[in-house]
Scaffold this active site. Structure first.
Site, mmCIF file in Angstrom:
data_model
loop_
_atom_site.group_PDB
_atom_site.id
_atom_site.type_symbol
_atom_site.label_atom_id
_atom_site.label_comp_id
_atom_site.label_asym_id
_atom_site.label_seq_id
_atom_site.Cartn_x
_atom_site.Cartn_y
_atom_site.Cartn_z
ATOM 1 N N TYR A 1 -2.462 -10.244 5.263
ATOM 2 C CA TYR A 1 -2.453 -8.851 5.716
ATOM 3 C C TYR A 1 -3.869 -8.414 6.071
ATOM 4 C CZ TYR A 1 -1.628 -3.747 5.076
ATOM 5 O OH TYR A 1 -1.556 -2.383 5.223
ATOM 6 N N LYS B 1 0.203 -9.922 9.046
ATOM 7 C CA LYS B 1 0.456 -8.506 9.267
ATOM 8 C C LYS B 1 -0.785 -7.906 9.893
ATOM 9 C CE LYS B 1 1.457 -4.077 7.049
ATOM 10 N NZ LYS B 1 1.657 -3.327 5.780
ATOM 11 N N TYR C 1 -13.150 -4.557 -1.223
ATOM 12 C CA TYR C 1 -14.368 -4.190 -1.961
ATOM 13 C C TYR C 1 -15.373 -5.336 -2.024
ATOM 14 C CZ TYR C 1 -17.554 -2.085 -5.298
ATOM 15 O OH TYR C 1 -18.678 -1.578 -5.891
ATOM 16 N N ILE D 1 6.043 -4.550 9.817
ATOM 17 C CA ILE D 1 6.166 -4.026 8.459
ATOM 18 C C ILE D 1 5.848 -2.548 8.604
ATOM 19 C CG2 ILE D 1 5.220 -4.066 6.123
ATOM 20 C CD1 ILE D 1 4.798 -7.071 6.476
ATOM 21 N N THR E 1 0.828 -1.206 0.000
ATOM 22 C CA THR E 1 0.000 0.000 0.000
ATOM 23 C C THR E 1 0.858 1.251 0.000
ATOM 24 O OG1 THR E 1 -1.686 -1.187 1.245
ATOM 25 C CG2 THR E 1 -1.827 1.214 1.238
ATOM 26 N N THR E 2 1.920 1.255 0.830
ATOM 27 C CA THR E 2 2.811 2.419 0.915
ATOM 28 C C THR E 2 3.529 2.662 -0.402
ATOM 29 O OG1 THR E 2 3.113 1.913 3.256
ATOM 30 C CG2 THR E 2 4.685 3.444 2.279
ATOM 31 N N ARG F 1 -8.949 -0.459 5.099
ATOM 32 C CA ARG F 1 -8.824 -0.346 3.641
ATOM 33 C C ARG F 1 -9.664 -1.382 2.901
ATOM 34 N NH1 ARG F 1 -4.837 3.005 1.469
ATOM 35 N NH2 ARG F 1 -3.342 3.814 2.978
#
Length: 299
Positions: free
Chosen positions: A136, A164, A110, A207, A48-49, A141
């Protein structure tokens, strides 16, 4: 294939862009080498980052290849998740071919799958791609938590080696740790501010977003905690606390890219629809970073 678990600090790498928004591979590789030199235990590109959601599949793979080429002796954990199981499989296979040492798989976003569908999604990738995999959980999100039972079931799979944790729910995180203690499985914090509590309760690292700009301090904090040197770990946790907060005042990676520019690592440039940090938050971030500079920073 038996895989090792992952302990320590794994920066969630930013992706630098040129003015035309093409990927700046030279700077990307320089950052990977800088982080390895700083003592991190591995690197995590195209998460994502790293703005993976704005990349084509080919760009995604090219970033992994560039980072694999840049580092010498630390594992590369490549983001390869998707809300589409077929797409996650394709990205995971391509990441393996690109030289990734492990995979980071976000839960399907989603779609909001039920636990049965979510477990089937992760299990299919684990069955078909023979790399160590970290699932994760980031419901902010994705719209859905990975159920604790799902994580526990997946921990029995030889290729699913970690979790994560970015739910912000310490009770949930502790239950995953508690119920997977007998497995070859690790829990990594996905929230910098919760890294020390997670490690203190049995997790093995993070992370990290903050480690992009403060790799040495983050590594020292986590390694001290893992060595049960909790006084030093707490000292660093509180020293880094203002940075942890400043990096999440707006959507990640907006603040960390600003911090990367302030530290001279690369431009703050992002791909749309992300916007720049507000003036007020930028001023505060600059103050926070200045307070963390070494005493002889301008010597």
């Amino acid at each position: 294939m038996t895989h090792d678990t992952f302990d320590g600090v794994f920066p969630a790498m930013t992706t630098p862009f040129h003015e035309d928004e093409s990927i700046d591979f030279e700077t990307l590789q320089a950052n990977a080498r800088r982080l390895e030199t700083a003592g991190v235990d591995g690197v995590v590109p195209v998460g994502t980052t790293g703005e993976s959601a704005t990349m084509t599949h080919d760009e995604h793979v090219e970033v992994i290849e560039a980072v694999v080429e840049a580092v010498e002796d630390v594992p590369v954990i490549a983001g390869s998740g998707s809300n589409n199981t077929r797409e996650a499989l394709e990205l995971s296979r391509r990441a393996e071919a690109a030289g990734a040492d492990a995979l980071l798989l976000i839960s399907p976003y989603y779609n909001i799958p039920e636990p049965t569908g979510m477990e089937r999604h992760f299990r299919q990738v684990a069955d078909e791609v023979d790399l160590p995999q970290i699932i994760y959980n980031v419901p902010g999100r994705t719209g859905r938590n990975i159920a604790v039972e799902t994580a526990v079931n997946l921990a029995e799979h030889e290729n699913v080696v970690g979790y994560k944790a970015a739910s912000g729910d310490m009770g949930r995180i502790c239950e995953v740790i508690e119920r997977t203690r007998d497995e070859h499985f690790t829990v990594l914090s996905g929230d910098d501010g919760m890294t020390l509590p997670v490690v203190a309760t049995g997790g093995t690292g993070c992370i990290s977003v903050a480690a992009n700009v403060e790799p040495e301090r983050t590594v020292e904090m986590v390694h001290a905690a893992l060595a049960d040197e909790m006084d030093r770990a707490r000292e660093l946790h509180y020293e880094l606390g203002p940075l942890f907060r400043a990096l999440f005042v707006q959507t990640n990676p907006i603040p960390i890219k600003e911090a990367m520019e302030m530290r001279g690592h690369h431009s703050r440039r992002m791909r749309s629809p992300l916007s720049l940090l507000s003036d007020e938050n930028r001023d505060h971030l600059r103050e926070v970073l200045a307070a963390l500079e070494p005493v002889d920073a301008e010597a």
